[in-house]
Design a protein around this motif. Structure first.
Motif, PDB file in Angstrom:
ATOM      1  N   THR A 226       0.834  -1.196   0.000  1.00 37.54           N
ATOM      2  CA  THR A 226       0.000   0.000   0.000  1.00 37.54           C
ATOM      3  C   THR A 226       0.868   1.245   0.000  1.00 37.54           C
ATOM      4  OG1 THR A 226      -1.724  -1.158   1.233  1.00 37.54           O
ATOM      5  CG2 THR A 226      -1.820   1.245   1.221  1.00 37.54           C
ATOM      6  N   ALA A 227       0.563   2.176  -0.916  1.00 43.02           N
ATOM      7  CA  ALA A 227       1.250   3.463  -0.985  1.00 43.02           C
ATOM      8  C   ALA A 227       0.250   4.507  -1.450  1.00 43.02           C
ATOM      9  CB  ALA A 227       2.440   3.408  -1.942  1.00 43.02           C
ATOM     10  N   ASN A 228       0.342   5.704  -0.890  1.00 44.58           N
ATOM     11  CA  ASN A 228      -0.574   6.793  -1.259  1.00 44.58           C
ATOM     12  C   ASN A 228      -2.037   6.348  -1.169  1.00 44.58           C
ATOM     13  OD1 ASN A 228       1.596   8.543  -1.812  1.00 44.58           O
ATOM     14  ND2 ASN A 228       1.732   7.815  -3.923  1.00 44.58           N
ATOM     15  N   GLU A 229      -2.354   5.574  -0.122  1.00 47.00           N
ATOM     16  CA  GLU A 229      -3.713   5.127   0.175  1.00 47.00           C
ATOM     17  C   GLU A 229      -4.306   4.251  -0.922  1.00 47.00           C
ATOM     18  OE1 GLU A 229      -6.083   8.497   1.204  1.00 47.00           O
ATOM     19  OE2 GLU A 229      -4.869   9.000   2.966  1.00 47.00           O
ATOM     20  N   THR A 230      -3.442   3.629  -1.712  1.00 42.61           N
ATOM     21  CA  THR A 230      -3.871   2.706  -2.762  1.00 42.61           C
ATOM     22  C   THR A 230      -3.134   1.389  -2.591  1.00 42.61           C
ATOM     23  OG1 THR A 230      -4.314   4.511  -4.322  1.00 42.61           O
ATOM     24  CG2 THR A 230      -3.967   2.315  -5.258  1.00 42.61           C
TER      25      THR A 230
END
Length: 342
Positions: A108-112
């Motif tokens: 998960t990165a940048n809420e994705t």
């Protein structure tokens, strides 16, 4: 390295469960409550060769394999997604992946949530085929968002500073049980890939976690003399682009899972292939300050090919297979480790 060590006693699943819930007497600090494995709600369906990530205070698991009703080495490749909400202590089915995949790694990165690579193929006899697809999940659906520079399977995916590191694994064109130290970095904000310093130990089927901004990669295996499990633990500093070798895992293992909680790295499960083969019940905790491992209560349900993460002050062991490599033993089991409490 053989799977037995003279100073450790191998336990069956029944004995392991009893120790985990009633009589564990491992090293515990004075005044502390012992660590304990507990049963958690099962997955919506059986899944093995899976990975997971945390997103929006939930756990996301996707893809994997499901063994058939017998042990003829046939599997179904899954497109399933399952989400766990600790607020309600329940799993729910999410949207399917765009295509079935097993060994697809999630981060998960940048809420994705991003899913990378993995394999297709339903028979070990005919081999598994690499895929280089990248998928993204925003809470509504999965979409294909690009391709990896190279198809990298059985890798470790870890996110630091909103960039996702894919470290070690099997490379396209090689035996899928081979190993590499390859280290790819994906930046979702620019949709760019870069190469970072390779891990010192080439391997596949390792596990890892992030502690204090550093990547830790533990265990795994190489194809030396068949399949050889490794105990290597290595730490990566993103600022220095450099690796440091740490104290090895006491019991080498591949196909294991791990998670970081409260500054400690926990690793558990895995499989071995010497003799008749089998799965490990061992659970280990690594203290990065002391550079030392301590043995924790054994898993009540030993498994390999399982997913691991930490959420809500618990370490989760999700799905997997209760037999080594093959067989009709895909599990929907979920168990949680409650660490030592002061």
């Amino acid at each position: 390295m053989p799977h037995t060590r003279r100073r450790f006693l191998r336990l069956g699943a029944t004995a392991a469960a009893a120790l985990a819930t009633t009589s564990w007497t491992g090293r515990v600090a004075a005044g502390a409550s012992p660590a304990e494995w507990q049963t958690a709600p099962s997955l919506p369906g059986r899944m093995q060769e899976v990975y997971c990530t945390t997103w929006n205070e939930q756990i996301v698991v996707a893809g994997g394999l499901r063994s058939g009703p017998d042990s003829n080495r046939k599997f179904a490749t899954l497109s399933d997604t399952a989400l766990f909400d600790p607020a309600t202590d329940t799993w729910r089915e999410g949207p399917n992946l765009p295509a079935p995949r097993h060994h697809i790694v999630l981060a998960t990165a940048n809420e994705t949530v991003y899913g990378f690579g993995g394999f297709v193929g339903e028979s070990l006899q005919n081999g598994f085929q690499f895929r280089d697809d990248m998928y993204a999940f925003d809470g509504e659906e999965w979409t294909r968002v690009g391709s990896m520079p190279v198809p990298l399977g059985e890798t470790v995916a870890l996110a630091v500073d909103d960039r996702i590191h894919l470290v070690t694994g099997s490379l396209h064109g090689a035996d899928t049980q081979g190993g590499t130290g390859r280290h790819l970095v994906y930046d979702p904000s620019t949709n760019d890939w870069s190469e970072a310093a390779p891990a010192p130990t080439a391997r596949s089927s390792a596990t890892g976690a992030v502690l204090d901004g550093h990547l830790y990669v533990a265990g795994g295996r190489t194809p030396t003399n068949g399949l050889t499990n490794l105990g290597a633990l290595e730490r990566y500093d993103p600022d220095a682009d450099a690796w440091t070798e740490c104290r090895p895992l006491p019991q080498p293992s591949g196909g294991l899972a791990g998670a970081a909680l409260d500054g400690t790295l926990y690793v558990f499960g895995g499989e071995y292939f010497d003799g008749a083969g089998g799965v490990y019940e061992h659970t280990w905790a690594y203290d990065p300050q002391a550079d030392d491992w301590t043995e924790q209560p054994p898993m009540p349900t030993p498994r390999h090919g399982l997913a691991g993460t930490a959420l809500d002050d618990r370490v989760f062991a999700i799905g997997g297979n209760t037999a080594a490599a093959i067989g009709a033993a895909t599990a929907d089991t979920v168990e949680t480790l409650i660490p030592d409490a002061d």
